[in-house]
Design an enzyme around this catalytic site. Structure first.
Site, PDB file in Angstrom:
ATOM      1  N   VAL A  65       0.841  -1.191   0.000  1.00 46.64           N
ATOM      2  CA  VAL A  65       0.000   0.000   0.000  1.00 46.64           C
ATOM      3  C   VAL A  65       0.877   1.243   0.000  1.00 46.64           C
ATOM      4  O   VAL A  65       1.768   1.376   0.847  1.00 46.64           O
ATOM      5  CB  VAL A  65      -0.911  -0.007   1.255  1.00 46.64           C
ATOM      6  CG1 VAL A  65      -1.690   1.282   1.358  1.00 46.64           C
ATOM      7  CG2 VAL A  65      -1.839  -1.200   1.217  1.00 46.64           C
ATOM      8  N   CYS A  66       0.631   2.136  -0.938  1.00 43.13           N
ATOM      9  CA  CYS A  66       1.359   3.410  -1.052  1.00 43.13           C
ATOM     10  C   CYS A  66       2.870   3.112  -1.123  1.00 43.13           C
ATOM     11  O   CYS A  66       3.300   2.313  -1.944  1.00 43.13           O
ATOM     12  CB  CYS A  66       0.989   4.325   0.110  1.00 43.13           C
ATOM     13  SG  CYS A  66       1.654   5.983  -0.044  1.00 43.13           S
ATOM     14  N   MET A  67       3.676   3.731  -0.254  1.00 47.53           N
ATOM     15  CA  MET A  67       5.113   3.475  -0.315  1.00 47.53           C
ATOM     16  C   MET A  67       5.429   2.030   0.075  1.00 47.53           C
ATOM     17  O   MET A  67       6.481   1.492  -0.300  1.00 47.53           O
ATOM     18  CB  MET A  67       5.833   4.468   0.593  1.00 47.53           C
ATOM     19  CG  MET A  67       7.300   4.615   0.352  1.00 47.53           C
ATOM     20  SD  MET A  67       7.774   4.997  -1.337  1.00 47.53           S
ATOM     21  CE  MET A  67       7.761   6.766  -1.311  1.00 47.53           C
ATOM     22  N   GLY A  79       3.859  -0.319  -1.201  1.00 43.39           N
ATOM     23  CA  GLY A  79       3.808  -0.949  -2.516  1.00 43.39           C
ATOM     24  C   GLY A  79       5.149  -0.829  -3.224  1.00 43.39           C
ATOM     25  O   GLY A  79       5.601  -1.756  -3.912  1.00 43.39           O
TER      26      GLY A  79
END
Lengths: 358, 304
Positions: A149-151, A153
């Site tokens: 998720v987000c960073m 990811g």
């Protein structure tokens, strides 16, 4: 002087007309705000099954498991993992459990000054790799599914490129991989920042500074309109409870370990090395061509933090032949807290994983 | 005891000379700086905006001058030095001058909000005239900062130098934050002016909407647009970096002061702790690597 340009007279007339209704709403709001409120976040039951230093691993058991391969979720260091389990009726974790997936969630914990020397390599080849090995041993399986998720990811992509033999399927949600785009304000600002000076001064990046930076990305909405919306809806208990839950999450950014931040800003935001497969971690090159497992890449069309331009390039650069991009009509956080995402996208993720579970 | 006439005369002339010098200085500043005089070097719309900002400055200057021109009148000075024997007259004169200046400033502020004043360049954040901050900073650095950075004779154990450094950096941080906050406020001002000036959507003859919510929504959209343009401008990133650097400088100076105090008390400083943390980190890392190697060799004995 002519009539005033700001229609104060109209506003006052309107206010007078709505005074009775406003009084009723205020009384109701007072009762709600002074009464008991359920604002806890991360309430889905879990087992704490692994811990290394400050990093913990939460395990969520589904009522009826359908998948052979466990799913590991990893969040960004900038915010709490509780975003994925924010409120009972809109919890990504709960929705995944309903689909029969075994879920593991990384909690990066609360970095303190003693964590300032931890590098990106320590987080990805250290903590994350140890967690993956732990799950593999626990399930007696060679590979796990990884969703970032987000960073988180971005971490997942780097990990998958370095350890492709341990990852069965890779899912990225609003994960930036291409940082050389003027569309994201964070990308523009971080290009200019003197990260050496920042880290040398503070050690870790203070969470409060990070919160302020996030608010400044859209002050009109985040500092003004959001609270006007709250005033308009504070006679609804559900609205107040959910609003406070999100507020709790937003203003709870942990400090970010300094050395990790230094490398992230330099290698990713300033030099954009990842997408060019020029990045190195722990002395090994991070080659996106080695990401050969199936990839599901999800991002938001109206994401002001990680714009589509920062996400969509990934599918073109990885070595995998099985890639799928999904661009949602959503912003950055909306993907995780909107009821539409719970209704449509989580079943899509589950189906995508189950189709590749053999 | 009565004061000697010559001493009173000397005090009067000294005060008058100082007031005259102050007035000349500010007058020269007003004439020198484009931002102060209200004449922008960037020309066009910026010039109009610069003029608006310059007007505020000139008003403040006039207010300042009004007070001091009264103070330089021989009668006033004598009255002051005689223990203010004609207070009502002086106070009335000064209050009148002050009120006029204040009223002028207030009027300009209102005009700025209502949009009757000079129109700002809408959706434009390049080459902003922020001379007020630059000049204040220059004055601070040339006149005040130097005082805080005077070399010290270390006759005592107290490190006055570090206290002064921290004060200096704090002042610079406050100035940088004021500049940054002003920049953040600019889109609010510009969008309100644009709404007042009929740039909200419906042209110059646009009447404010009967529905407040509609009006608010249009303003919010406009405000968002202004912020997006501001945030992508070089001015913003420059000011942000400057504010961040000032914060870091202040933090470092404050830390040095704290370290001095800790050392004086015989306690470990943050620097000492950081060294211990680094050693612990390296030690832990090497232990973990060894454990991993042993673990691997345990899993596959053939490789060991």
């Amino acid at each position: 002087m002519d009539r005033p340009k700001i229609p104060v007279d109209l506003i006052l007339a309107k206010l007078a007309a709505e005074a009775e209704e406003a009084q009723y709403r205020l009384e109701k709001a007072r009762d709600i705000l002074m009464g008991p409120l359920e604002t806890d976040i991360g309430t889905t039951p879990y087992e704490l099954i692994y811990q290394e230093d400050r990093v913990r691993l939460k395990y969520y058991r589904p009522a009826a498991p359908r998948s052979k391969t466990p799913l590991l979720l990893t969040h960004a260091l900038f915010n709490r993992e509780t975003l994925l389990d924010l409120q009972p009726d809109r919890s990504v974790v709960q929705s995944l459990l309903k689909e029969g997936l075994e879920v593991y969630l990384v909690d990066w914990g609360e970095p303190t000054r003693r964590d300032q020397f931890l590098t990106l390599d320590d987080h990805i080849n250290g903590y994350l790799d140890n967690i993956v090995d732990f799950i593999r041993r626990r399930h007696r399986t060679a590979k796990v599914n990884l969703m970032g998720v987000c960073m988180g990811g971005t971490f997942a992509v780097i990990y998958a490129a370095l350890h492709p033999e341990k990852i069965k399927n890779l899912i990225t949600t609003v994960a930036p991989t291409h940082f050389d785009t003027p569309k994201g304000l964070l990308h523009t600002w971080l290009k200019e920042i003197d990260v050496d000076r920042l880290v040398d001064t503070f050690g870790n990046l203070p969470g409060n500074l990070l919160n302020a930076a996030f608010l400044l990305l859209n002050p009109a909405r985040l500092l003004l309109d959001k609270y006007i919306g709250f005033l308009e809806n504070m006679d609804s208990k559900d609205f107040v409870e959910n609003f406070i839950r999100i507020e709790k999450w937003i203003f709870d950014s942990p400090d970010v370990p300094g050395e990790t931040l230094r490398q992230m800003v330099k290698d990713l935001y300033q030099q954009n090395l990842l997408v060019q497969s020029k990045m190195e971690l722990g002395g090994c090159p991070v080659n996106l061509a080695k990401v050969t497992m199936p990839l599901l890449n999800i991002y938001g069309r109206y994401d002001h933090l990680v714009p589509p331009e920062a996400c969509e390039v990934l599918s073109l650069r990885v070595g995998s032949k099985d890639t799928e991009d999904i661009c949602l009509d959503s912003g950055h956080i909306g993907i995780y807290v909107s009821s539409r995402f719970q209704r449509e996208l989580v079943p899509k993720i589950a189906t995508w994983l189950l189709d590749r579970d053999g | 005891m009565a004061e000697e006439p010559s001493r009173v005369m000397a005090s009067e002339s000294l005060l008058a000379a100082w007031i005259k010098w102050t007035m000349d200085f500010w007058q020269a500043m007003a004439e020198m700086g484009p931002g102060l005089a209200g004449v922008s070097q960037t020309g066009g719309k910026d010039a109009a905006m610069g003029a608006a900002d310059g007007d505020s400055w000139l008003s403040a200057l006039k207010l300042w001058q009004a007070f001091f021109s009264l103070m330089t009148e021989p009668g006033t000075v004598t009255a002051v030095f005689k223990g203010i024997k004609a207070p009502s007259e002086i106070i009335l004169k000064m209050a009148q001058a002050g009120w006029e200046g204040y009223f002028h400033l207030h009027q300009q502020w209102l005009e700025g909000w209502q949009g009757d004043g000079p129109q700002a360049a809408a959706l434009h954040y390049e080459n902003l005239d922020q001379d007020i901050f630059k000049i204040c900073n220059e004055i601070y650095e040339s006149d005040f900062s130097q005082l805080l950075n005077l070399p010290h004779l270390r006759l005592t154990c107290l490190s006055q130098e570090d206290v002064n450094q921290a004060m200096d950096k704090f002042n610079q941080f406050q100035a940088a934050m004021a500049e940054f906050i002003y920049l953040i406020y600019l889109p609010v001002k510009k969008s309100l002016r644009a709404m007042g000036g009929g740039q909200g959507n419906g042209g110059a003859d646009e009447r404010p909407s009967e529905e407040f919510k509609e009006y608010y929504k249009r303003w919010l959209k406009l405000l968002e647009g202004h912020y997006m343009i501001l945030f992508q401008s070089r001015e913003y990133t420059g000011t942000l970096s400057h504010a961040l650097n000032a914060l870091e400088d202040f933090f470092t100076a404050k830390q040095k002061l704290t370290n001095d105090a800790m050392t004086a008390l015989g306690l470990p400083t943050l620097r000492d702790l950081d060294e211990v943390y680094r050693e612990m980190y390296l030690l832990k890392k090497s232990v973990k690597e060894m454990a991993k190697k042993i673990d691997r060799s345990g899993l596959s004995p053939g490789e060991g």
